[in-house]
Design a protein around this motif. Structure first.
Motif, short mmCIF file in Angstrom:
data_model
loop_
_atom_site.label_atom_id
_atom_site.label_comp_id
_atom_site.label_asym_id
_atom_site.label_seq_id
_atom_site.Cartn_x
_atom_site.Cartn_y
_atom_site.Cartn_z
N GLU A 51 -7.59 -1.49 -21.25
CA GLU A 51 -7.64 -2.18 -19.29
C GLU A 51 -8.28 -1.39 -18.83
OE1 GLU A 51 -3.92 -4.71 -18.80
OE2 GLU A 51 -3.51 -1.95 -18.23
N LEU A 52 -9.50 -1.49 -17.95
CA LEU A 52 -9.40 -1.19 -16.78
C LEU A 52 -9.63 -1.02 -15.62
CD1 LEU A 52 -13.52 -2.15 -18.00
CD2 LEU A 52 -12.37 0.18 -18.57
N SER A 53 -9.95 0.41 -15.33
CA SER A 53 -9.53 0.23 -14.04
C SER A 53 -10.70 -0.55 -12.55
CB SER A 53 -8.89 1.78 -13.14
OG SER A 53 -8.28 2.58 -13.66
N ILE A 54 -9.81 -1.74 -11.87
CA ILE A 54 -10.99 -2.55 -11.31
C ILE A 54 -11.27 -1.72 -9.78
CG2 ILE A 54 -11.10 -4.83 -10.83
CD1 ILE A 54 -10.85 -4.37 -14.12
N PHE A 55 -12.33 -1.26 -9.92
CA PHE A 55 -12.13 -1.25 -8.66
C PHE A 55 -13.58 -1.69 -8.24
CE2 PHE A 55 -10.48 2.87 -9.18
CZ PHE A 55 -9.76 2.58 -8.22
N ALA A 56 -13.70 -3.09 -8.16
CA ALA A 56 -15.19 -4.44 -7.94
C ALA A 56 -14.49 -5.03 -6.90
CB ALA A 56 -15.70 -4.64 -9.59
N ALA A 57 -13.72 -5.31 -6.86
CA ALA A 57 -12.80 -6.89 -6.55
C ALA A 57 -12.76 -6.32 -5.04
CB ALA A 57 -11.52 -6.84 -6.79
N ASN A 58 -13.34 -7.79 -4.24
CA ASN A 58 -12.51 -8.17 -2.81
C ASN A 58 -10.99 -8.20 -2.66
OD1 ASN A 58 -15.88 -7.50 -2.59
ND2 ASN A 58 -15.99 -9.61 -2.48
N ASN A 59 -10.35 -8.33 -3.99
CA ASN A 59 -8.44 -8.50 -3.41
C ASN A 59 -8.32 -6.84 -2.92
OD1 ASN A 59 -6.16 -9.39 -3.64
ND2 ASN A 59 -6.19 -8.64 -5.85
N TYR A 60 -8.77 -6.78 -1.01
CA TYR A 60 -8.86 -6.16 -1.13
C TYR A 60 -6.91 -5.04 -0.60
CZ TYR A 60 -13.63 -6.40 0.36
OH TYR A 60 -14.83 -6.30 -0.07
N LEU A 61 -6.11 -5.81 -0.76
CA LEU A 61 -4.85 -5.80 -0.25
C LEU A 61 -3.95 -5.55 -1.66
CD1 LEU A 61 -4.21 -8.03 3.66
CD2 LEU A 61 -4.83 -4.97 2.98
N GLY A 62 -4.37 -6.48 -2.72
CA GLY A 62 -3.72 -6.82 -3.94
C GLY A 62 -2.74 -7.41 -4.47
N LEU A 63 -3.48 -8.34 -3.32
CA LEU A 63 -2.13 -10.08 -2.91
C LEU A 63 -2.15 -10.74 -4.20
CD1 LEU A 63 -1.93 -9.86 0.65
CD2 LEU A 63 -0.65 -8.79 -0.50
N ALA A 64 -3.97 -10.82 -4.78
CA ALA A 64 -3.53 -12.33 -5.32
C ALA A 64 -2.65 -12.10 -6.54
CB ALA A 64 -4.81 -11.34 -6.54
N ASP A 65 -1.55 -11.11 -7.12
CA ASP A 65 -0.38 -11.24 -8.18
C ASP A 65 0.68 -11.14 -7.44
OD1 ASP A 65 -1.30 -8.01 -8.02
OD2 ASP A 65 -0.91 -8.23 -9.84
#
Length: 401
Positions: A51-65
């Motif tokens: 796995e990679l640490s993702i610092f590329a998403a606009n999922n700023y609050l981490g709410l997608a999951d």
């Protein structure tokens, strides 16, 4: 025989020759950590490796999951359906849409809100429906704003980035040369997605009001991150001075779609005149349900505080390493300059377990190629440290720091 067709393969070769070819890279899941597959073309993606640490998403609050957000999407699918089934002017207007819009309007402190199928559709549809004679647009506005200006067919005056003095000067020039009956629309992002800076909205409001124009602010990268889940407009207390507030549901609110918030007459006009609303199937009910619940989580929880804490730690660590970091928001552009060095840093970061994308011209001006770092509220201290360690190691290996 004359050939009037197209040659996509040749166009791709031209992109390749100019180092502009892009490829899809499927992610196994939307989270702070994920495995990434190479572009499988028309085959299923194959996820192997770490796995990679993702610092590329606009999922700023981490709410997608987030379990509450996922449960809300499931409930909307069960109660209403997986799709709206038609334009909202036909049969696609559901309780899920109306509930979301009520809470968006409350958050934005407006009379009403309207959900679109995407932020892009909201921008192009709204600008074209307003049909202004003249548009004053910040030079770094998002592509959807640029395309909205084109579709509107209005004369577009571009003012210097985040420069209300230049805006006022150009409005003054137009005021002296144009018709007194012209309608004017000033359009700006609040948070700019590549530079991570914030428009001086109060000063822009002053200029707009001086000339009796209308102001439209795109809060795509700010929605959910400030006061009570609002954006920069709410943080600055400007809800009653911005005629059109626009944003997306696909970034901090971890769903899909866009919205416009404003007065009752504005929204009713858009319902009738915004072609990207009128002639498009309504936002999928599960997306509406998820966005509504994400907005509630953003307003009620400490996720915004956790995000800003991560942003501060990353900025301080990157600058201490010797990197130049622009902006003053959750978007951290690490400026490299040279496009080849930028893409080498992108690759080296991946080798050290961190995904943070290289951004190069024409997306950004020549000589300002950068790594765009986007932390999430769900990144742990260990993941922040891992990101900083990767930048330190990669920067030294490439002789960038």
């Amino acid at each position: 025989m004359t050939d009037h067709g197209f040659d996509p393969a040749a166009r791709l070769r031209d992109r390749e020759a100019n180092d502009l070819r892009r490829d899809l890279a499927p992610a196994e899941r939307v989270a702070a950590r994920s495995r990434i597959a190479t572009d499988p073309q028309n085959e299923p993606p194959t996820f192997d490796g770490d796995e990679l640490s993702i610092f590329a998403a606009n999922n700023y609050l981490g709410l997608a999951d987030h379990e509450r957000v996922q449960a809300a999407a499931t409930e909307a699918a069960r109660e209403v359906g997986t799709g709206a089934g038609a334009s909202r002017l036909v049969t696609g207007d559901t309780p899920a849409h109306r509930a979301l819009e009520r809470e968006l309007a409350e958050t934005r402190r407006t009379e009403r809100a309207l959900a679109f199928s995407s932020g892009y559709a909201a921008n192009v549809g709204t600008i074209a429906a307003l049909n202004p004679d003249v548009i004053f647009s910040d030079e770094l506005n998002h592509a959807s704003i640029v395309d909205g200006c084109r579709l509107a067919g209005a004369e577009t005056v571009v003012y210097d980035h985040c420069d209300p003095a230049d805006l006022r000067r150009k409005m003054g020039e137009r005021n002296r040369s144009g018709s007194v009956e012209e309608s004017w629309l000033v359009v700006t992002d609040s948070v700019f997605s590549m530079d991570g800076d914030v428009a001086p909205l109060s000063a822009i409001c002053d200029a707009v009001e001086e000339f009796g124009a209308w102001l439209m602010v795109d809060e795509a990268h700010a929605t959910g991150l400030y006061t009570a889940g609002g954006g920069v407009v709410q943080r600055e207390g400007l809800s009653d001075r911005v005629h059109v507030q626009l944003g997306t549901l696909s970034k901090a609110l971890a769903s899909q779609g866009g919205y416009v918030a404003g007065s009752q007459p504005l929204v009713e006009h858009l319902v009738n005149a915004a072609r990207s609303f009128v002639f498009s199937t309504g936002l999928a009910p599960p997306a509406a349900g998820a966005a509504r619940e994400a907005l509630r989580v953003a307003r009620e929880s400490d996720r915004r505080d956790r995000l800003w804490s991560n942003v501060e730690r990353l900025r301080e660590g990157l600058e201490a390493t010797g990197f130049e970091v622009w902006g003053d928001t959750q978007i951290l552009p690490v400026i490299v300059g040279d496009r080849s060095a930028t893409m080498a840093l992108d690759e080296c970061l991946r080798e050290h377990g961190v995904l943070a994308p290289g951004i190069r011209p024409p997306t950004v001006p020549e000589g300002t190629s950068r790594i765009r770092v986007a932390p999430m509220a769900t990144h742990t201290d260990e993941e922040i440290d891992r990101c900083l360690d990767a930048f330190r190691t990669a920067g030294r290996e490439l002789d960038l720091v």
